[in-house]
Design a protein around this motif. Sequence first.
Motif, mmCIF file in Angstrom:
data_model
loop_
_atom_site.group_PDB
_atom_site.id
_atom_site.type_symbol
_atom_site.label_atom_id
_atom_site.label_comp_id
_atom_site.label_asym_id
_atom_site.label_seq_id
_atom_site.Cartn_x
_atom_site.Cartn_y
_atom_site.Cartn_z
ATOM 1 N N HIS A 158 -0.629 4.003 -5.151
ATOM 2 C CA HIS A 158 0.482 3.287 -4.519
ATOM 3 C C HIS A 158 0.032 2.491 -3.287
ATOM 4 O O HIS A 158 0.768 1.630 -2.821
ATOM 5 C CB HIS A 158 1.608 4.251 -4.153
ATOM 6 C CG HIS A 158 2.378 4.719 -5.345
ATOM 7 N ND1 HIS A 158 3.446 4.027 -5.861
ATOM 8 C CD2 HIS A 158 2.207 5.799 -6.135
ATOM 9 C CE1 HIS A 158 3.917 4.659 -6.913
ATOM 10 N NE2 HIS A 158 3.173 5.741 -7.106
ATOM 11 N N VAL A 159 -1.160 2.755 -2.775
ATOM 12 C CA VAL A 159 -1.648 1.962 -1.639
ATOM 13 C C VAL A 159 -1.951 0.521 -2.068
ATOM 14 O O VAL A 159 -2.066 -0.363 -1.234
ATOM 15 C CB VAL A 159 -2.891 2.582 -0.956
ATOM 16 C CG1 VAL A 159 -2.573 3.964 -0.414
ATOM 17 C CG2 VAL A 159 -4.088 2.608 -1.880
ATOM 18 N N PRO A 187 0.557 -1.761 -0.031
ATOM 19 C CA PRO A 187 1.611 -0.852 -0.483
ATOM 20 C C PRO A 187 2.992 -1.509 -0.385
ATOM 21 O O PRO A 187 3.255 -2.265 0.553
ATOM 22 C CB PRO A 187 1.498 0.336 0.463
ATOM 23 C CG PRO A 187 0.715 -0.139 1.629
ATOM 24 C CD PRO A 187 -0.111 -1.285 1.177
ATOM 25 N N GLY A 207 3.515 4.724 -0.436
ATOM 26 C CA GLY A 207 2.236 4.022 -0.398
ATOM 27 C C GLY A 207 1.801 3.704 1.020
ATOM 28 O O GLY A 207 0.630 3.815 1.368
ATOM 29 N N LYS A 211 -1.605 4.924 2.931
ATOM 30 C CA LYS A 211 -2.462 3.867 3.500
ATOM 31 C C LYS A 211 -2.739 4.131 4.977
ATOM 32 O O LYS A 211 -3.863 3.908 5.452
ATOM 33 C CB LYS A 211 -1.799 2.502 3.302
ATOM 34 C CG LYS A 211 -2.522 1.337 3.936
ATOM 35 C CD LYS A 211 -3.664 0.871 3.081
ATOM 36 C CE LYS A 211 -4.215 -0.459 3.551
ATOM 37 N NZ LYS A 211 -5.148 -0.370 4.652
#
Length: 147
Positions: A108-109, A125, A130, A134
């Motif tokens: 999800h980053v 993200p 996310g 991150k």
Amino acid sequence: MKKASKKKIVITGGKGLLGSNFYFKYKRQYNIIRYPNRIEHFSKFHKWLKNKNFDYFIHFAALTKSESIKRRKNLNLINVKSTLNLIKSINNKNMRDFKYFLFISSSHVYGTSSKQIKENFKTSPNNPYGVSKKKVEDFILKNRNRF
């Protein structure tokens, strides 16, 4: 002749999906110690860590994407602040045999992509989950030489 001892690995999130799968797959091969409490209880972690020695630390614990929607107000505390606290606490302990801290992040980053994601892609993200992962990745990369 002295028998070689198993490597000691501490894991957080040992009852979650990834952590429990890791535990059951490798418990015969390694001495795996599951941290028994919630990671946002900092004082419990500090007390628990005092008399522990281990070679590796794998941090699985976090709110998942679906949990982060329901518990948004806890997302930063659990996924970011608690993780940074873990890293700093382990570093301050100055263990002689400690070798490695592994942070389990998320795809999800990278945001969404129609292509297969690779680790050298630019991160972007597009959801709070996310973003939380991150933030920790950025902290680790920025401070990896200090720890």
